[in-house]
Design an enzyme around this catalytic site. Structure first.
Site, PDB file in Angstrom:
ATOM      1  N   SER A 100       0.792  -1.225   0.161  1.00  0.00           N
ATOM      2  CA  SER A 100       0.056   0.005  -0.143  1.00  0.00           C
ATOM      3  C   SER A 100       0.976   1.226   0.101  1.00  0.00           C
ATOM      4  O   SER A 100       1.695   1.541  -0.767  1.00  0.00           O
ATOM      5  CB  SER A 100      -0.910  -0.185   1.218  1.00  0.00           C
ATOM      6  OG  SER A 100      -1.895   0.851   1.002  1.00  0.00           O
ATOM      7  N   HIS A 128      -7.624  -5.476  -1.490  1.00  0.00           N
ATOM      8  CA  HIS A 128      -6.367  -4.631  -1.118  1.00  0.00           C
ATOM      9  C   HIS A 128      -5.370  -5.652  -0.611  1.00  0.00           C
ATOM     10  O   HIS A 128      -4.130  -5.554  -0.586  1.00  0.00           O
ATOM     11  CB  HIS A 128      -6.680  -3.261  -0.421  1.00  0.00           C
ATOM     12  CG  HIS A 128      -5.577  -2.486  -0.203  1.00  0.00           C
ATOM     13  ND1 HIS A 128      -5.099  -1.822  -1.349  1.00  0.00           N
ATOM     14  CD2 HIS A 128      -5.159  -2.019   0.912  1.00  0.00           C
ATOM     15  CE1 HIS A 128      -3.864  -1.019  -0.616  1.00  0.00           C
ATOM     16  NE2 HIS A 128      -3.989  -1.286   0.593  1.00  0.00           N
ATOM     17  N   ASP A 167      -8.984  -4.312  -6.339  1.00  0.00           N
ATOM     18  CA  ASP A 167      -8.612  -3.676  -5.319  1.00  0.00           C
ATOM     19  C   ASP A 167      -9.696  -2.663  -5.192  1.00  0.00           C
ATOM     20  O   ASP A 167     -10.097  -1.865  -6.124  1.00  0.00           O
ATOM     21  CB  ASP A 167      -7.163  -3.040  -5.416  1.00  0.00           C
ATOM     22  CG  ASP A 167      -6.819  -2.410  -4.304  1.00  0.00           C
ATOM     23  OD1 ASP A 167      -7.790  -2.000  -3.337  1.00  0.00           O
ATOM     24  OD2 ASP A 167      -5.420  -2.211  -4.187  1.00  0.00           O
TER      25      ASP A 167
END
Length: 824
Positions: A686, A793, A759
């Site tokens: 991330s 994610h 995502d």
């Protein structure tokens, strides 16, 4: 090793996308899934699939624990099951709950006194999703996943368990199961009779159109899984509509107390006479998530008849970036009054940069809820509803405020009856060493939660952060004098923390572990006063085991952990957790993996504070970078990468600060003789992936990098990211400078880019990785792009996790531990 895979259907057979580019080679896209799903070495699989320790729920009295064994790592087939993106939620239509959620099996009760275990008679194929105890700890309600719905089961500590028929729970936007103040009945949001699911049109009824005229910007993170079509609207209406009912577990009777609607809150008053109700009002917006939809806030009587309207809130689609909505927010009952409402209102238009003397105010409305609400407290800074706690007696209310520009946290003590208020505590939000902890709560007979007090003193529990790592504590702190008595503090060679009082304030449930001892639960008893140095416990403590869990991964006990301190070139104190592989010989330089996640701080004093503890019992889950330890790598974990500055300008210096942080960490590891300077890789997920890409573009510290689920072009998030409030148009240079896609031609070390192909994080949509890969590839760099089908994610499926571990290990074995070009 048999991992329980099922045969994959044909529609999954070409889902995994792996693209590699090496200078002089040709890019390719795989077309045969079964030829390309890979698995890591057996020793990694043994750890990946080792039994998990059970989930533990503690009864309010602390006299019983309820345990269940977590279900993890679904198959790709399960992950590929139908799912709808509806107004900020990913919906599993089969169960009418959040997509991807898993529960626990084999529920059992453990008596704290003596450790007796009572299995609960729940069918083996059903999973427990949630537990709600009565205030006396004698009964509980379970949310249970059946094949086609979420069911309600009710039991007692005697071991009996029954299913409540004709109830399918709906937890999508509201709390589905609550005990009434009498602690004998349940308020439940159930799926109503609603007919068949709305069918999509055979062809679209028209084009998708978006239009804006004079609208203000909204945060990037508001745009997650939003409604897009009229059919989406119909699905949201269908799946989020619920019916409130009262359930009598003894007789099994069910009483409907409200119309079918979209309830996001239904809470009984402490005396049980009224219900605070919040429900969503259409039409449904395609611009914001459901928590910004128009809302009616009402008070009903206990039979479900409307008594008064508290507020009619319009659609909140113009909320400033990092701001709050207008009108009453976070409406709640006073825990120590029969029926008295409180809420918070913004006085700054919801705008965090507006210059006003007071930013928020606390309001009160008493029964019969028809008078004008009265102002109770004016707050100079933003009030934090989650930091509001009632005292056991009188009108004591502890509330928190947050000052954005200085990243400062304030705690105030109010007496809402006397109309007095005083500042009780304040600190930098990043100051873990100065954190006094949080009040221990206890449940009143009617189910309300209040601070656990002894006279004017309140029990506090905290992480107890120190330069040597976290040492959790339990204190008794006088709210008036500030006098503090430390009842318990974790020993320096273990990691222990308070869970709940067990019957009396002299006994409590303690969770205890060390780097070599598996976490277990103990009944701790406070003894006589003892002499203690400052900060240490002033009461003797004895422990009696409650559970006897065993170590599922003995190999990990051979891994050595240390907390290492060092400084950045400008004197900012930093640290990392050094992990050394089994059999490490002191002084041997190793291939090394650096893992980090950049965080924002106001100053050097808090940026270098240690997070975590070297005494935690090590377990490795999912696609963790810690698996490198089992292949002979050293790992720098929790590597401090602080970004110093005020919230308006921190990201102006993101890249130079990042470089300084990384240079200091690498220099320290090399100076210790642990890291081989020619064999160091960097990995991040991330925001950490953005870090990886920038370090490869702007330094030559690392031989290769692995960037997962990242964002590489911040101009695609023009209205803010992380703690950055400024828009692209206000801070264009900062947005571009920290976006590695603009510097992809400088990425001259191999980079592995991994991303979930579904995502939902608005800041890290999958195309970010595709474009960054193409930018590196097109500039002659060495890159590999792996897109994981159906993954969000984070990564969940067994197939995905095994493959990611294989990809990561292979990449660093080629480019960090060894040398040469990767091959398909």
């Amino acid at each position: 090793m048999n991992t329980g895979y099922v045969a994959l259907p044909s529609f999954l057979a070409a889902s995994l996308i792996a693209i590699i580019f090496v200078p002089g080679a040709v890019a390719f896209e795989s077309t045969e899934l079964e030829a390309h799903w890979q698995s890591p070495p057996e020793e990694l699989l043994d750890v990946l699939y080792a039994p998990r320790l059970p989930w533990v729920w503690t009864a309010p009295t602390g006299e019983y624990l309820l345990l269940a064994d977590p279900v993890v790592y679904p198959s790709l087939v399960e992950l590929a099951a139908p799912m709808y993106e509806l107004a900020g939620i990913r919906v599993n239509p089969a169960l009418n709950c959040v997509h991807g959620r898993r529960g626990g099996t084999s529920p059992r009760l453990v008596q704290v006194e003596g450790g007796a275990v009572t299995p609960l008679d729940l069918p083996e194929d059903l999973e427990v999703y949630g537990v709600v105890f009565t205030s006396d700890g004698e009964h509980f309600a379970l949310t249970v996943a059946h094949p086609d719905h979420l069911g309600l089961w009710v039991g007692s500590v005697a071991g009996d368990l029954i299913e409540i028929e004709e109830v399918a729970l709906n937890p999508l936007i509201g709390t589905a199961v609550q005990w009434l103040p009498d602690q004998e009945h349940l308020l439940v949001l159930r799926v109503p009779d609603r007919g068949d699911e709305p069918l999509p049109p055979a062809i679209p009824v028209g084009p998708m159109i978006a239009e804006g005229t004079g609208a203000s910007a909204r945060s990037t993170y508001e745009a997650r899984n939003l409604l897009q079509t009229a059919h989406d609207d119909a699905l949201f209406d269908y799946y989020c509509r619920s019916e409130p009912v009262i359930v009598d577990p003894i007789s099994g009777s069910i009483s409907v107390i409200g119309d079918k609607a979209h309830y996001c809150s239904t809470i009984f008053s402490p005396d049980g006479e009224y219900i605070l109700v919040e429900r969503l009002i259409g039409p449904w917006s395609h611009e914001v998530a459901w928590w910004r939809f128009a809302t009616e806030i009402e008070v009903w009587n206990s039979q479900g008849e409307p008594v008064a309207s508290v507020a009619s809130l319009p659609l909140a689609d113009q909320v400033p970036i990092h701001g709050v909505s207008l009108g009453p927010r976070s409406v709640f009952w006073r825990a120590t009054s029969p029926h008295e409402l409180y809420w918070v209102e913004a006085l700054d238009g919801g705008d965090p940069v507006a210059e006003v003397p007071y930013r928020d105010r606390l309001m009160r409305l008493k029964a019969p809820f028809t008078d004008e609400p009265e102002e109770v407290f004016l707050a100079e800074h933003r009030l934090l509803p989650r930091q509001m706690m009632w005292g056991e007696e009188s009108g004591t209310l502890m509330l928190g405020q947050y000052e954005r520009m200085n990243r400062w946290f304030y705690v105030w003590l109010l007496d809402v009856d006397e109309g007095t208020a005083r500042l009780w505590h304040h600190r930098d939000v990043g100051d873990r060493y100065g954190d006094p902890g949080s009040p221990v709560l206890r449940q009143l007979a009617n189910g309300q939660w209040v601070m656990h007090q002894t006279g004017d003193a309140v029990y506090f529990m905290g992480t107890g952060a120190t330069e040597q790592g976290d040492r959790p504590f339990l204190d008794l702190r006088d709210l008036n004098t500030g006098e503090t008595r430390r009842l318990f503090r974790c020993p320096p060679d273990r990691y222990e923390f308070f869970m709940a009082f067990a019957g009396t304030s002299d006994r409590f449930v303690l969770r205890s572990e060390s780097s070599v001892d598996v976490p277990n639960y103990y009944l701790a008893s406070l003894g006589e006063d003892i002499e203690a140095s400052e900060g240490e416990a002033a009461r003797a403590l004895t422990r009696v085991p409650i559970t006897l869990f065993e170590d599922p991964t003995p190999l990990l006990r051979e891994i050595e952990k240390r907390i290492v301190h060092f400084q950045r070139e400008d004197g900012v104190p930093l640290s990392f957790h050094l992990y050394l592989p089994p059999g490490y010989e002191e002084g041997t330089p190793l291939p090394t993996v650096v893992d980090a996640y950049p965080l924002e701080y106001s100053g050097a004093a808090t940026a270098g504070q240690v997070r975590g503890s070297a005494q935690r019992f090590m377990r490795i889950y999912g696609a963790s970078h810690l698996y490198f330890l089992l292949q002979g790598y050293a790992v720098l974990n929790h590597t401090a990468m602080p970004m110093l500055g005020d919230p308006e300008t921190t990201y102006d210096t993101f890249v130079p600060q990042l470089i300084a942080d990384a240079e200091a960490a690498v220099a320290k590891a090399v100076d210790m003789g642990v890291a081989d300077p020619e064999r160091i890789g960097v990995i991040g997920h991330s925001h950490g992936a953005l870090m990886v890409a920038n370090l490869l573009a702007h330094t030559d510290l690392f031989q290769a990098g692995i960037a997962r689920s990242g964002s590489y072009n911040k101009t695609n998030q023009p209205f803010g990211f992380q703690a950055e409030r400024r828009t692209l148009f206000e801070a264009e240079a900062a947005y571009i400078q920290l976006s590695p896609v603009f510097f992809a031609d400088q990425v001259n070390e191999p980079i592995l880019i991994i991303h979930g192909n579904d995502d939902s994080n608005p800041g890290t949509l999958t195309f970010q990785s595709e474009i960054f890969f193409e930018a590196v590839r097109g500039s002659g760099g060495t890159a590999r792009l792996v897109l994981l089908p159906f993954e969000d994610h984070g990564y969940q499926a067994r197939e995905s996790l095994e493959h990611v571990l294989w990809e990561q290990l292979r990449w660093f074995d080629e480019y960090v531990k060894g040398a040469g070009a990767a091959t398909p």
